[in-house]
Motif scaffolding. Structure first.
Motif, mmCIF file in Angstrom:
data_model
loop_
_atom_site.group_PDB
_atom_site.id
_atom_site.type_symbol
_atom_site.label_atom_id
_atom_site.label_comp_id
_atom_site.label_asym_id
_atom_site.label_seq_id
_atom_site.Cartn_x
_atom_site.Cartn_y
_atom_site.Cartn_z
ATOM 1 N N GLY A 118 16.364 54.006 0.278
ATOM 2 C CA GLY A 118 15.465 53.850 -0.548
ATOM 3 C C GLY A 118 15.818 52.316 -1.205
ATOM 4 N N GLY A 120 16.935 49.041 -0.126
ATOM 5 C CA GLY A 120 16.230 48.279 0.949
ATOM 6 C C GLY A 120 16.845 48.275 1.962
ATOM 7 N N LYS A 121 17.870 48.953 2.638
ATOM 8 C CA LYS A 121 18.511 48.280 3.740
ATOM 9 C C LYS A 121 18.479 47.778 4.418
ATOM 10 C CE LYS A 121 21.115 52.298 4.696
ATOM 11 N NZ LYS A 121 20.393 52.709 5.531
ATOM 12 N N THR A 122 17.362 49.163 5.436
ATOM 13 C CA THR A 122 16.507 49.049 7.109
ATOM 14 C C THR A 122 15.777 47.449 6.888
ATOM 15 O OG1 THR A 122 16.561 50.979 7.051
ATOM 16 C CG2 THR A 122 15.212 49.981 7.884
ATOM 17 N N THR A 123 15.257 46.967 5.567
ATOM 18 C CA THR A 123 14.597 46.176 5.649
ATOM 19 C C THR A 123 15.678 45.213 5.771
ATOM 20 O OG1 THR A 123 13.045 47.033 3.657
ATOM 21 C CG2 THR A 123 12.754 45.088 4.006
ATOM 22 N N GLN A 155 11.320 52.947 12.109
ATOM 23 C CA GLN A 155 11.136 52.107 11.230
ATOM 24 C C GLN A 155 11.990 50.369 11.890
ATOM 25 O OE1 GLN A 155 12.355 53.052 6.717
ATOM 26 N NE2 GLN A 155 12.122 50.504 6.312
ATOM 27 N N ARG A 257 15.375 43.566 -4.753
ATOM 28 C CA ARG A 257 14.611 43.332 -5.404
ATOM 29 C C ARG A 257 14.495 42.321 -6.783
ATOM 30 N NH1 ARG A 257 14.386 48.721 -4.189
ATOM 31 N NH2 ARG A 257 13.134 49.165 -3.012
ATOM 32 N N ASP A 259 12.905 39.939 -7.043
ATOM 33 C CA ASP A 259 11.735 39.561 -7.243
ATOM 34 C C ASP A 259 10.884 40.301 -8.769
ATOM 35 O OD1 ASP A 259 12.371 41.346 -5.078
ATOM 36 O OD2 ASP A 259 9.501 41.635 -5.390
ATOM 37 N N GLY A 282 17.790 39.961 -2.108
ATOM 38 C CA GLY A 282 16.612 39.687 -1.833
ATOM 39 C C GLY A 282 14.935 39.911 -2.541
HETATM 40 P P1 GDP Z 1 16.344 52.037 2.682
HETATM 41 O O1 GDP Z 1 15.715 53.397 2.445
HETATM 42 O O2 GDP Z 1 17.172 51.459 1.476
HETATM 43 O O3 GDP Z 1 16.650 51.360 3.944
HETATM 44 O O4 GDP Z 1 15.398 51.499 1.986
HETATM 45 P P2 GDP Z 1 13.934 50.516 3.501
HETATM 46 O O5 GDP Z 1 14.541 48.844 3.743
HETATM 47 O O6 GDP Z 1 13.024 50.654 3.612
HETATM 48 O O7 GDP Z 1 13.034 49.495 1.200
HETATM 49 C C1 GDP Z 1 12.675 50.299 1.004
HETATM 50 C C2 GDP Z 1 11.092 49.707 0.200
HETATM 51 O O8 GDP Z 1 11.941 48.678 -0.516
HETATM 52 C C3 GDP Z 1 10.457 48.969 1.136
HETATM 53 O O9 GDP Z 1 9.267 49.619 0.790
HETATM 54 C C4 GDP Z 1 10.950 47.823 1.131
HETATM 55 O O10 GDP Z 1 9.627 46.429 1.418
HETATM 56 C C5 GDP Z 1 10.707 47.505 -0.514
HETATM 57 N N1 GDP Z 1 12.139 46.325 -0.501
HETATM 58 C C6 GDP Z 1 13.260 46.328 0.251
HETATM 59 N N2 GDP Z 1 13.583 44.682 -0.492
HETATM 60 C C7 GDP Z 1 12.639 43.999 -1.283
HETATM 61 C C8 GDP Z 1 12.845 43.351 -1.881
HETATM 62 O O11 GDP Z 1 14.141 42.226 -2.315
HETATM 63 N N3 GDP Z 1 11.463 43.306 -2.691
HETATM 64 C C9 GDP Z 1 11.221 44.149 -3.169
HETATM 65 N N4 GDP Z 1 9.871 43.930 -3.650
HETATM 66 N N5 GDP Z 1 10.487 45.007 -2.193
HETATM 67 C C10 GDP Z 1 11.996 45.119 -1.193
#
Ligand code: GDP
Length: 304
Positions: A118, A120-123, A155, A257, A259, A282
């Motif tokens: 959660g 934001g790793k994959t994104t 994803q 995040r 932002d 990010g």
């Molecule tokens: P993972 O579980 O670490 O791989 O997390 P994800 O990449 O799936 O991201 C989890 C949620 O956070 C998703 O809905 C992304 O769109 C959101 N997200 C990731 N990076 C950012 C960011 O820099 N800003 C915002 N607002 N949302 C983000």
């Protein structure tokens, strides 16, 4: 981000600048207010304390207090120390510039992405892949090693299509270390410049996660190990970074995040507490919402 801190500091500095002469007591009083502002921004206590000590030592010097514009000089000292605090000085002295990725190795350079679920790793993996493709003309491949979270591999594939970056075909049931080996082989065969490994997250830092990270690192020999943490979690993000850096050789941090309305504590304490630079910020959910982290510019925004 940083809004409250910025307002507070500017309040203190406007008062300092407004005075013609400054005495040591004025500086100490202003620094007390700065300290409170930093702590309210969720900066780690020892980091805030060190910061104040360094600024005070420089600011009470005779040359500063006797100068024509003492208030301005003090603000300049604060700015320089803020840049240093954000990672703009030290082992990789960058003078406030972003610390670049180290990809100058025999290809494929491997970037291993680590972090909690959660964060934001994959994104972030897809964002950086797209950045490398579009800004540096790199041939990039991504592979998801996340076999824990259902749909994680899918994803990354979808994000790869959006970013126009290849992903390693999914083989259901294959384990992380084997996926990493297969990804390396495939990247070599396809003359890929940069291979990005999106490792599995967990809800908490635990032994199984660390063992997996170490095993993946040992087969893939990454030149970059980037920890992804969520700025909104403040000091927790710094604690997570500390736990990871004791186990895997982190080379940098991606702070997501930015932002959101985080107080700024994670960004301000990360370098001092972990010794690792924040390499990217990010700034949104879209794939182009990522920026190299420039300590100089961030400090400028805070004192702006
Ligand atoms: P993972 O579980 O670490 O791989 O997390 P994800 O990449 O799936 O991201 C989890 C949620 O956070 C998703 O809905 C992304 O769109 C959101 N997200 C990731 N990076 C950012 C960011 O820099 N800003 C915002 N607002 N949302 C983000």
């Amino acid at each position: 981000m940083f809004d409250t801190l910025s307002d507070r500091l500017n309040g203190v500095f406007d008062r300092l600048r407004g005075r013609g002469a400054l005495g040591e007591a004025d500086v100490r009083e202003a620094m007390r207010e700065v300290r409170v502002a930093l702590l309210e921004a969720d900066v780690a206590l020892p980091v805030a304390r060190d910061f104040i000590a360094r600024v005070t030592e420089k600011a009470v010097g005779q040359q500063v207090l006797k100068s024509v514009t003492p208030g301005q000089q003090v603000v300049k000292i604060v700015n320089d120390e803020l840049v240093a605090m954000l990672g703009g000085e030290g082992a990789d002295a960058t003078g406030g510039e972003a610390v670049p990725l180290q990809l100058d190795v025999r290809p494929p350079a491997v970037i291993m992405m680590v972090g909690l679920q959660g964060s934001g790793k994959t994104t972030s993996t897809a964002k950086i892949a797209q950045l490398l493709r579009t800004k540096q003309g790199k041939k990039v491949m991504m592979a998801s090693l996340d076999v824990n979270r259902p749909a994680a591999q899918e994803q990354l594939k979808v994000l790869g299509e959006q970013a126009q970056v290849a992903t390693l075909p999914i083989i259901v049931g294959q384990q992380p270390v084997d996926i990493a080996r297969r990804a390396l082989e495939s990247a070599k065969l396809q003359a890929v410049d940069v291979l990005m490994l999106d490792t599995a997250g967990r809800l908490h830092v635990d032994e199984a996660l660390m063992a997996e990270m170490k095993a993946v690192a040992s087969v893939s020999a990454p030149t970059e190990v980037l920890l992804v943490v969520d700025a909104l979690t403040g000091q927790d993000a710094v604690n997570v970074a500390q736990s990871f850096s004791g186990e895997v050789p982190l080379t940098g941090v991606v702070l997501t995040r930015m932002d959101g309305d985080a107080r700024g504590g994670a960004a301000l304490s990360m370098r001092a507490v972990t010794g690792k630079p924040i390499k990217f910020a990010g700034t949104g959910e879209k794939l182009d919402a990522i920026e190299p982290f420039h300590p100089g510019r961030v400090a400028g925004r805070i004192l702006g």
